[in-house]
Design a protein around this motif. Structure first.
Motif, PDB file in Angstrom:
ATOM      1  N   UNK A 127       1.226  -1.000  -0.480  1.00  0.00           N
ATOM      2  CA  UNK A 127       0.305  -0.299   0.136  1.00  0.00           C
ATOM      3  C   UNK A 127       1.040   1.211   0.324  1.00  0.00           C
ATOM      4  N   UNK A 128       0.406   2.156  -0.848  1.00  0.00           N
ATOM      5  CA  UNK A 128       0.471   3.516  -0.901  1.00  0.00           C
ATOM      6  C   UNK A 128       0.580   4.358   0.429  1.00  0.00           C
ATOM      7  N   UNK A 129       0.554   4.692   1.179  1.00  0.00           N
ATOM      8  CA  UNK A 129      -0.190   5.940   2.465  1.00  0.00           C
ATOM      9  C   UNK A 129       0.178   6.821   2.334  1.00  0.00           C
ATOM     10  N   UNK A 130      -0.522   7.244   3.089  1.00  0.00           N
ATOM     11  CA  UNK A 130      -0.250   9.338   3.642  1.00  0.00           C
ATOM     12  C   UNK A 130      -0.949   9.490   4.524  1.00  0.00           C
ATOM     13  N   UNK A 131      -0.073  10.512   5.252  1.00  0.00           N
ATOM     14  CA  UNK A 131       0.231  10.806   6.603  1.00  0.00           C
ATOM     15  C   UNK A 131      -1.342  11.574   6.781  1.00  0.00           C
ATOM     16  N   UNK A 132      -1.677  11.764   7.878  1.00  0.00           N
ATOM     17  CA  UNK A 132      -3.240  12.661   7.765  1.00  0.00           C
ATOM     18  C   UNK A 132      -3.700  12.694   9.545  1.00  0.00           C
ATOM     19  N   UNK A 133      -4.769  13.182   9.565  1.00  0.00           N
ATOM     20  CA  UNK A 133      -5.065  13.769  11.168  1.00  0.00           C
ATOM     21  C   UNK A 133      -5.411  12.549  12.015  1.00  0.00           C
ATOM     22  N   UNK A 143      -2.326  10.806  -5.910  1.00  0.00           N
ATOM     23  CA  UNK A 143      -1.198  11.357  -4.450  1.00  0.00           C
ATOM     24  C   UNK A 143       0.276  10.769  -4.610  1.00  0.00           C
ATOM     25  N   UNK A 144       1.096  11.674  -4.287  1.00  0.00           N
ATOM     26  CA  UNK A 144       2.551  11.163  -3.950  1.00  0.00           C
ATOM     27  C   UNK A 144       2.450  10.328  -2.760  1.00  0.00           C
ATOM     28  N   UNK A 145       2.853   8.835  -2.912  1.00  0.00           N
ATOM     29  CA  UNK A 145       3.035   8.375  -1.023  1.00  0.00           C
ATOM     30  C   UNK A 145       3.965   8.755  -0.858  1.00  0.00           C
ATOM     31  N   UNK A 146       3.571   9.384   1.045  1.00  0.00           N
ATOM     32  CA  UNK A 146       4.908   9.579   1.640  1.00  0.00           C
ATOM     33  C   UNK A 146       5.031   7.876   2.501  1.00  0.00           C
ATOM     34  N   UNK A 147       4.892   7.181   2.414  1.00  0.00           N
ATOM     35  CA  UNK A 147       6.079   5.843   3.126  1.00  0.00           C
ATOM     36  C   UNK A 147       4.707   4.540   2.142  1.00  0.00           C
ATOM     37  N   UNK A 148       4.901   2.921   2.916  1.00  0.00           N
ATOM     38  CA  UNK A 148       4.281   2.399   2.015  1.00  0.00           C
ATOM     39  C   UNK A 148       4.316   1.570   3.366  1.00  0.00           C
ATOM     40  N   UNK A 149       3.215   0.626   3.194  1.00  0.00           N
ATOM     41  CA  UNK A 149       2.855  -1.219   4.420  1.00  0.00           C
ATOM     42  C   UNK A 149       2.997  -1.918   3.066  1.00  0.00           C
ATOM     43  N   UNK A 150       3.237  -3.326   3.737  1.00  0.00           N
ATOM     44  CA  UNK A 150       3.494  -4.274   2.913  1.00  0.00           C
ATOM     45  C   UNK A 150       2.934  -5.554   4.031  1.00  0.00           C
ATOM     46  N   UNK A 151       1.630  -6.504   3.830  1.00  0.00           N
ATOM     47  CA  UNK A 151       1.113  -7.460   4.232  1.00  0.00           C
ATOM     48  C   UNK A 151       1.376  -8.895   3.715  1.00  0.00           C
ATOM     49  N   UNK A 169       5.731  -2.248   8.351  1.00  0.00           N
ATOM     50  CA  UNK A 169       5.506  -0.248   7.931  1.00  0.00           C
ATOM     51  C   UNK A 169       6.873   0.115   7.554  1.00  0.00           C
ATOM     52  N   UNK A 170       5.926   1.166   7.092  1.00  0.00           N
ATOM     53  CA  UNK A 170       7.299   2.644   7.293  1.00  0.00           C
ATOM     54  C   UNK A 170       8.041   2.422   6.177  1.00  0.00           C
ATOM     55  N   UNK A 171       7.826   2.016   4.542  1.00  0.00           N
ATOM     56  CA  UNK A 171       8.958   1.565   4.439  1.00  0.00           C
ATOM     57  C   UNK A 171       8.911   2.322   3.073  1.00  0.00           C
ATOM     58  N   UNK A 172      10.303   3.164   3.024  1.00  0.00           N
ATOM     59  CA  UNK A 172      10.207   3.791   1.345  1.00  0.00           C
ATOM     60  C   UNK A 172      10.121   3.345   0.186  1.00  0.00           C
ATOM     61  N   UNK A 173      10.563   3.684  -0.816  1.00  0.00           N
ATOM     62  CA  UNK A 173       9.662   2.857  -2.095  1.00  0.00           C
ATOM     63  C   UNK A 173      10.778   1.886  -2.836  1.00  0.00           C
ATOM     64  N   UNK A 174      12.345   1.592  -1.900  1.00  0.00           N
ATOM     65  CA  UNK A 174      13.143   1.067  -2.485  1.00  0.00           C
ATOM     66  C   UNK A 174      12.790   0.300  -1.486  1.00  0.00           C
ATOM     67  N   UNK A 175      12.515  -0.128  -0.868  1.00  0.00           N
ATOM     68  CA  UNK A 175      12.274  -1.088   0.408  1.00  0.00           C
ATOM     69  C   UNK A 175      11.016  -1.810   0.706  1.00  0.00           C
ATOM     70  N   UNK A 176       9.955  -1.363   0.043  1.00  0.00           N
ATOM     71  CA  UNK A 176       8.917  -1.862  -0.478  1.00  0.00           C
ATOM     72  C   UNK A 176       9.171  -2.721  -2.223  1.00  0.00           C
ATOM     73  N   UNK A 177       9.735  -2.085  -2.676  1.00  0.00           N
ATOM     74  CA  UNK A 177      10.392  -3.101  -3.612  1.00  0.00           C
ATOM     75  C   UNK A 177      11.370  -4.528  -3.181  1.00  0.00           C
ATOM     76  N   UNK A 178      11.547  -4.201  -2.758  1.00  0.00           N
ATOM     77  CA  UNK A 178      13.053  -5.612  -2.440  1.00  0.00           C
ATOM     78  C   UNK A 178      12.362  -5.983  -1.124  1.00  0.00           C
TER      79      UNK A 178
END
Length: 209
Positions: A127-133, A143-151, A169-178
């Motif tokens: 998942x591409x994720x966005x921080x919110x309230x 929207x540009x993802x701010x971080x990525x989660x995977x399950x 949780x809380x991965x960048x694009x390179x980390x989620x691809x790996x």
């Protein structure tokens, strides 16, 4: 008097060849655009549309496997009491029977086990994720993802429950691809879904490159 109605509809498109997100969007818009030119047979005419997001899911044809998981937490780190005898010819213990007692190393207690088919009972989701309230949410549209989660999760098991085997949780694009590549090695038959908005990886497969 004419009435304008906005209907939210999920459509599935099949692409015969790998293509990038921009090309996917263009082809989808062209295909849906035919509706605006078609003559209505029901008295309803499509007068406009917009593509707000693209999701992709692919599945390969590798031979599936069966996974044994804890029915409580979904972990594969489980044990079973068994009876074995030494085989001098092979130099190994030969399994004779498996007893009813099962144990989960994560729960640290006795448990019951589930058999899950890799191809039909498991799914890898990124998942591409966005921080919110409220904390964080899934990306929408462009929207540009701010971080990525995977399950890695099961489909609904007995009772409708969904169990999680792995969570990152809380991965960048390179980390989620790996991480996707690592999970493809562990679960080569499991379908992969990537919800990255317009930045979803095209031609995604769960086979390591």
């Amino acid at each position: 008097m004419k009435t304008n109605i906005i209907a939210h509809v999920a459509l599935t498109f099949e692409f015969s060849a790998p293509s990038g997100p921009a090309d996917q969007r263009s082809m989808i818009e062209d295909d849906i655009g035919r509706l605006t030119d078609a003559d209505s047979t029901s008295g309803v005419a499509c007068t406009g549309f917009s593509v707000t997001s693209i999701e992709t899911a692919t599945q390969n044809s590798a031979v599936s496997r069966t996974h044994i998981i804890c029915a409580t937490c979904g972990s594969e780190n489980v044990r079973a009491d068994a009876y074995a005898s030494w085989d001098a010819d092979t130099g190994e213990w030969a399994l004779h029977s498996i007893y009813d007692e099962k144990f989960c190393e994560v729960c640290e207690t006795s448990t019951s086990l589930l058999e899950v088919d890799e191809a039909t009972g498991l799914e890898v989701q990124a998942f591409g994720m966005i921080y919110c309230d409220d904390g964080a949410r899934l990306v929408q549209g462009r929207e540009l993802p701010e971080f990525y989660d995977l399950i890695v999760k099961t489909m609904a098991v007995a009772g409708g429950e969904i169990l999680t085997l792995h969570e990152f949780d809380d991965m960048n694009r390179l980390e989620v691809e790996k991480c996707l590549a690592d999970m493809a090695m562990l679960y080569p038959s499991a379908p992969v879904s990537c919800f990255f908005g317009d930045l979803v990886g095209s031609g995604r497969t769960n086979l390591p490159s």
